[in-house]
Design a protein around this motif. Structure first.
Motif, short mmCIF file in Angstrom:
data_model
loop_
_atom_site.label_atom_id
_atom_site.label_comp_id
_atom_site.label_asym_id
_atom_site.label_seq_id
_atom_site.Cartn_x
_atom_site.Cartn_y
_atom_site.Cartn_z
N LEU A 180 0.66 -0.75 -0.24
CA LEU A 180 -0.21 0.00 -0.34
C LEU A 180 1.26 1.11 0.28
CD1 LEU A 180 -2.68 1.32 -0.28
CD2 LEU A 180 -2.50 0.70 2.44
N LYS A 181 0.53 2.09 -0.83
CA LYS A 181 1.29 3.32 -0.91
C LYS A 181 1.05 3.97 0.13
CE LYS A 181 0.06 4.33 -4.76
NZ LYS A 181 -0.95 3.33 -5.71
N ALA A 182 2.01 5.02 0.32
CA ALA A 182 1.89 5.72 2.33
C ALA A 182 2.62 7.18 1.98
CB ALA A 182 2.49 4.62 2.96
N MET A 183 2.79 7.65 3.46
CA MET A 183 2.91 9.02 3.24
C MET A 183 2.94 8.92 5.11
SD MET A 183 1.49 12.33 2.84
CE MET A 183 0.81 11.89 1.45
N ILE A 184 4.43 9.43 4.71
CA ILE A 184 4.70 9.86 6.22
C ILE A 184 5.26 11.52 6.85
CG2 ILE A 184 6.66 10.32 8.17
CD1 ILE A 184 7.81 7.15 7.21
N PRO A 185 3.82 11.92 7.66
CA PRO A 185 3.29 13.60 7.49
C PRO A 185 5.01 14.76 7.62
CG PRO A 185 2.42 12.70 9.59
CD PRO A 185 3.01 11.49 8.41
N SER A 186 5.16 15.35 7.60
CA SER A 186 6.26 16.42 7.77
C SER A 186 6.33 16.27 9.41
CB SER A 186 5.81 17.94 7.62
OG SER A 186 4.81 18.66 7.71
N ASP A 187 5.49 16.32 10.06
CA ASP A 187 5.93 16.32 12.03
C ASP A 187 6.04 15.24 12.03
OD1 ASP A 187 2.54 15.37 13.00
OD2 ASP A 187 3.53 14.76 11.58
N MET A 188 6.57 14.06 11.31
CA MET A 188 7.27 12.98 11.83
C MET A 188 8.71 12.93 11.05
SD MET A 188 5.02 11.21 14.07
CE MET A 188 5.45 9.65 14.40
N ARG A 189 8.79 13.66 10.65
CA ARG A 189 10.21 14.10 9.64
C ARG A 189 10.91 13.45 10.59
NH1 ARG A 189 12.74 17.81 6.92
NH2 ARG A 189 13.03 17.98 4.90
N SER A 190 11.33 14.06 11.60
CA SER A 190 12.46 14.07 12.38
C SER A 190 12.75 11.91 12.64
CB SER A 190 12.78 14.63 14.05
OG SER A 190 11.46 14.31 14.35
N GLN A 191 11.74 11.50 12.55
CA GLN A 191 12.72 10.35 12.60
C GLN A 191 12.81 9.49 11.83
OE1 GLN A 191 10.06 7.49 14.58
NE2 GLN A 191 7.99 8.25 15.73
N VAL A 192 13.41 9.83 10.46
CA VAL A 192 13.15 10.23 9.40
C VAL A 192 14.74 10.32 8.93
CG1 VAL A 192 13.12 9.40 6.86
CG2 VAL A 192 11.04 9.32 8.31
N LEU A 193 14.72 11.67 9.42
CA LEU A 193 15.83 11.62 9.16
C LEU A 193 17.40 11.25 10.30
CD1 LEU A 193 15.36 15.85 9.13
CD2 LEU A 193 16.12 14.19 7.41
N SER A 194 16.84 11.11 11.60
CA SER A 194 17.24 10.91 12.38
C SER A 194 18.11 9.01 12.54
CB SER A 194 16.91 10.50 14.21
OG SER A 194 15.36 9.79 14.05
N GLY A 195 17.02 8.22 11.53
CA GLY A 195 17.46 7.27 11.11
C GLY A 195 17.18 5.92 11.97
N ALA A 196 16.17 6.94 12.67
CA ALA A 196 15.35 5.72 13.51
C ALA A 196 14.39 4.74 12.64
CB ALA A 196 14.19 6.24 14.80
N ILE A 197 13.50 5.08 11.56
CA ILE A 197 12.45 4.77 10.29
C ILE A 197 13.51 4.38 9.32
CG2 ILE A 197 10.53 5.00 8.92
CD1 ILE A 197 9.38 6.33 11.23
N GLN A 198 14.04 3.75 9.53
CA GLN A 198 14.46 2.89 7.27
C GLN A 198 13.83 2.68 6.58
OE1 GLN A 198 18.27 1.17 8.89
NE2 GLN A 198 18.78 2.45 10.35
N ASN A 199 14.20 3.00 5.45
CA ASN A 199 13.88 1.48 4.42
C ASN A 199 14.53 0.97 4.31
OD1 ASN A 199 12.70 1.96 2.38
ND2 ASN A 199 14.39 1.53 0.70
N LEU A 200 13.65 -0.66 3.93
CA LEU A 200 13.29 -2.04 4.95
C LEU A 200 13.18 -2.14 6.51
CD1 LEU A 200 16.31 -3.57 2.65
CD2 LEU A 200 13.68 -3.72 2.00
N GLY A 201 13.14 -1.25 6.84
CA GLY A 201 12.76 -1.16 8.39
C GLY A 201 11.45 -1.68 8.41
N LEU A 202 10.97 -1.51 10.16
CA LEU A 202 9.39 -1.77 10.67
C LEU A 202 9.16 -0.67 11.26
CD1 LEU A 202 10.31 -5.98 11.48
CD2 LEU A 202 9.29 -5.07 8.82
N ILE A 203 8.45 -0.29 11.20
CA ILE A 203 7.53 0.56 11.65
C ILE A 203 6.31 0.42 12.28
CG2 ILE A 203 8.44 2.44 10.49
CD1 ILE A 203 5.65 3.20 8.86
N ARG A 204 5.65 0.15 13.53
CA ARG A 204 4.23 0.43 13.68
C ARG A 204 2.95 1.53 14.21
NH1 ARG A 204 5.90 -1.54 18.24
NH2 ARG A 204 5.12 -3.94 18.19
#
Lengths: 620, 277
Positions: free
Chosen positions: A54-78
């Motif tokens: 399913l195509k998905a979007m992370i809004p801008s306020d969750m951006r820091s998690q992506v930038l910090s590396g917590a959320i990664q490509n091929l990683g798992l999120i809840r």
């Protein structure tokens, strides 16, 4: 929690419950992140549960998690809080992950669940075969991955034979962003998704019959370009291009975009011929372009009335109507329609008509939250002249509710502090007050008097309608300015013997009658001068009082002569007119009858903008 | 024919005077009908444009700007040196580009009343006719009214630029629309309609419902339809449309774009030839 993996059927769960009410009711939803990439200040990715994507979007306020590396490509999120939305005008859906947290960093590969995999998990010892403590754990993980890897490769090879050429193309040729293209390049390859696909159209010209269609292409950065295909290329690629799919494209030709026909913001447009290469990229999510707006303020919509350019607007929703059903003339089909009234910091309001899905889905959403005065940003609206100025959505209009853009924040601030209590009036008021007659705006069909006068056959058959700006230069005082009219039906009455007035239309007599203007005045603009016929409603605006009042003034003899004074005050005054022109014959001579259909005062600010626009066209 | 029309126009125009001041009022506040046929209407100008206007012949002939005769003009500026006398009110108008003397003849109560509202230092809009008196250009003023909406001040200058550019373009022949000789040929047949005769039927019935297409669009569609046979596959050129319909080229092109977008017409051999769909 010992096993870190996706929740089975997570995507199905998301789709089945598109708008959860409370996070406490949410089941545990863990998905894998694929194809993570930045789009503006948001992140687009594909949510994978091993079985469905399913195509998905992370809004801008969750951006820091992506930038910090917590959320990664091929990683798992809840996913903790989400909405599943329809992409406007497409059948696809996408996930808006409002709240989510990282579960695992990047795994080694994309997860694909299989029944044999489950078997392996159930009996790890049998699969491993080794019983030593540390070695057993390592061996358990490794064989599983190997087996899955092989199976995935086999499945991919069997199902998608043409993926190899696509991969080869990606490796051998650099994929360029659309912004870097220009007509003077040699070989290039782009990777784009089809965000709009036109119909196949046939035409006939000097070179014979032909067919043409075009698509709008969008790359990962959100840049768009229009591609056109003719004849053989059109027949070859029409079925190949599917809305929402991703392609590698090369060997097209570029030229400067024809401003007359362009639909996307790009200086160039692309033409594909039968030698062009188009390869589908399998399993790639469509690039949903971030909507770029070019807002027009509500009080500046006047010059856009009935022009072919589409406009974007942003405003606070003041009113939402119920859904109406409009029957279309062409095929007698009923179309849902809903009107919303929006306002912006120019303190003007305008009515926007939402059609089809926008009326039912988005309109319903707006109706639910209208008490909170939501901000809407709407792209690609058609400006019409109903009630002066009105807006209407079209097939590819986009409506965003409370969008996360600076203009929306500014508008929210203005509304909370000032706009909430400000007096608003419609943007159409003043420009066309006789809106119930459906008379068009005084900004369309603007011409000069010399254009009318120099064409004696104008209006042959049917009257021609135009707008013009002119000065009243003369009203002859001793003309017959009015006629006696029935108070009920406005038709002419005759004076009865004895008393009262007889109306043929009503077939009755009345003690009183009213006077109604029917007068002739002279009007000039910078190019010419001529006579116009003016009827009651319009004449009242020119003279400044009703015919009855003017008659009373005429009866007052005296040195001041208020009748003459009133007519002189109406002379040497400037107005905007809507006129109809018909040819007329009088004593064998051909003439023109120019009849005023609407009169409005000159809005000098709007008129200045209008003339400046004309000036820029004259210089072009 | 011509003299007959002139005579009718003059008679109808001046009419019978009820008031003693009627004839002089007409002469002052309205142009003579013979002049209105050959010259422009009411032209917005600046004082600088007037100072550069040339005058051919004697003092009674009209001023010329861009080769176009001026008839009535309108200016907007500030009032200075207002002097009131029994017969007239004089003032100097300064619009920032220059100063010009204005004279308002006082014939009746309305003239006096209107000029009372005009004061020194005030912005006014002035309508009048240019005259040369003892070698000095003057404006015989028909009307002078205070400016109440100050958006009108920049509007006036924009309007002067627009009108000047239109005259210039027309003179240079960039667009082929509306030659002045054509206009003069058409106007002799035009005289005042008989306003004294009210229509016998309901005036509401005289109104026509607005067609789906705009006026100019309608003209173009009708023309393309009438000439759809004779031009086989080539279509009609935009120059032909502009010439035959006597409309400016930019109006034609704008309408063609709208019609093409709506699918009513399509371009044929190039972007300048169109046919009805």
């Amino acid at each position: 929690m010992a096993a870190k993996t996706v929740t089975p059927d997570a995507v199905s769960t998301l789709l089945a419950n598109p708008s959860p009410d409370s996070t406490s009711d949410l089941p545990d939803i863990v998905v894998q992140v694929l194809d993570l990439k930045a789009t503006g200040n948001k992140y687009m990715f594909t949510a994978n549960d091993g079985k469905t994507k399913l195509k998905a979007m992370i809004p801008s306020d969750m951006r820091s998690q992506v930038l910090s590396g917590a959320i990664q490509n091929l990683g798992l999120i809840r996913v903790l809080d989400y909405t599943v939305n329809d992409i406007p005008n497409k059948s696809d859906k996408y996930l808006l992950a409002i709240k989510c947290e990282a579960v695992s960093p990047a795994l080694e590969m994309e997860i694909k669940s299989e029944e044999s995999g489950s078997g392996i998990l159930l009996k790890p010892k049998v699969e491993g075969g080794v019983k030593t403590e540390g070695a057993a754990a390592g061996i358990l993980l490794k064989p599983k991955q190997e087996v899955v890897t092989k199976s995935a490769n086999q499945i991919l090879r069997e199902q998608h034979g043409n993926s190899a050429p696509a991969a080869r193309m990606a490796m051998t040729r650099r994929v360029r962003p659309l912004v870097s293209l220009n007509p003077y390049q040699g070989n290039w390859t782009i990777k784009v998704s089809v965000t709009s696909k036109g119909n196949m159209r046939t035409y006939k010209n000097a070179r014979g019959d032909g067919c043409v269609f075009n698509v709008e292409l969008t790359d990962e950065d959100g840049t768009q370009i229009q591609a056109t295909m003719f004849n053989n290329a059109a027949r070859k690629f029409f079925d190949k291009f599917v809305l929402g799919k991703v392609y590698y494209i090369s060997r097209g030709t570029l030229k400067v975009a024809n401003k007359q026909f362009k639909t996307v913001q790009n200086d160039y447009e692309m033409t594909l011929n039968e030698n062009s290469e188009v390869e589908e990229v399998v399993g790639e999510a469509s690039f949903v372009p971030e909507t770029k707006f070019n807002f027009v303020q509500i009080d500046q919509l006047g010059p856009h009335v009935n022009k072919s350019e589409l406009v974007d607007v942003i405003g606070v929703v003041k009113n939402v109507s119920s859904t109406m059903s409009i029957r279309r003339k062409s095929d007698n089909e009923s179309i849902p329609k809903r009107d919303i009234t929006i306002a912006d910091d120019t303190k003007k309001t305008v009515v926007v008509s939402l059609w089809n899905e926008l009326a039912t889905t988005t309109g319903e959403e707006l109706l639910d939250i209208v008490d909170k005065s939501p901000v809407v940003a709407i792209k690609s609206l058609k400006v019409g002249d109903f009630q002066g100025v009105s807006l209407s959505t079209i097939g590819r209009s986009v409506v965003l509710v409370n969008p996360d853009i600076p203009e929306a924040k500014n508008l929210r601030s203005w509304y909370d502090f000032e706009g909430k209590d400000a007096a608003m009036d419609s943007v159409g008021s003043g420009s066309s007050p006789i809106s119930n007659n459906g008379i068009r705006s005084v900004y369309t069909d603007r011409i000069h008097l010399s254009d009318i006068i120099s064409n004696p056959s104008l209006g042959d058959g049917k009257p021609a309608f135009f707008s013009l700006r002119g000065h009243i230069t003369f009203i002859k005082p001793d003309q017959a300015m009015w006629y006696r009219a029935c108070k009920t039906c406005n038709k002419k009455v005759t004076e009865s013997f004895g008393s009262g007035y007889w109306c043929d239309g009503c077939q009755k007599s009345d003690e009183q009658c009213s006077l109604r203007y029917i007068m002739v005045a002279k009007v000039s603009d910078g190019s010419a001068e001529t006579f116009i016929s003016v009827f009651n409603q319009e004449a009242e605006k020119i003279v400044g009082c009703s015919a009855d009042d003017l008659d009373n003034l005429k009866l007052q003899e005296g040195e001041d002569n208020p009748y003459q004074m009133t007519l002189k005050e109406a002379t040497w005054a400037q107005h905007l007119f809507r006129v109809s022109v018909t040819p007329n014959e009088y004593n064998g001579e051909k003439r023109q009858r120019i009849t005023v259909r609407a009169v409005v005062p000159v809005d000098f600010a709007a008129e200045s903008r209008f003339i400046l626009e004309e000036l820029s066209k004259m210089r072009a | 024919m011509f003299s007959g029309s002139q005579f009718d126009a003059t008679t109808a125009f001046s009419g019978g005077g009820f008031m003693s001041s009627q004839p002089s009022t007409l002469n002052d506040s309205s142009p003579a009908p013979s002049k209105s046929r050959e010259t422009q209407g009411l032209v917005p100008v600046t004082v600088k444009q007037i100072s550069e206007a040339s005058q051919s012949g004697d003092e009674k002939s009209n001023f010329v700007i861009n080769g176009v005769d001026l008839n009535n003009v309108t200016l907007l500026g500030m009032v200075f040196e207002k002097v009131e006398r029994n017969t007239d009110v004089n003032f100097v108008l300064d619009d920032g580009t220059g100063r010009i003397k204005c004279r308002r003849w006082v014939n009746e109560a309305f003239d006096t009343k209107e000029m009372e509202a005009v004061m020194n230092g005030m912005y006014v809009r002035v309508y009048g006719h240019l005259k040369s008196f003892q070698g000095v250009k003057q404006l015989v003023t028909f009307s002078a009214r205070p400016v109440t909406n100050f958006d009108e001040i920049p509007f006036h200058f924009i309007d002067c630029i627009h009108n000047h550019l239109r005259s210039k373009i027309k003179m240079e022949g960039i667009t082929s629309s509306n030659p002045s000789s054509g206009s003069s040929l058409n106007t002799p047949g035009k005289s005042a309609p008989n306003g004294s005769q009210a229509p016998s039927s309901n005036p509401v019935s005289a109104q026509h419902s607005v067609d789906g297409l705009k006026g100019i669009d309608k003209l173009i569609m009708d023309y393309l339809e009438q000439h759809s046979d004779m031009s086989d596959g080539r279509g009609i050129h935009v120059d032909e449309l502009s010439r035959e319909l006597k409309l400016p080229m930019e109006k034609i092109k704008l309408s063609l774009k709208t019609l093409a977008d709506d699918g009513e017409i399509y371009s044929t051999i190039d972007d300048d030839h169109y046919k009805k769909a």
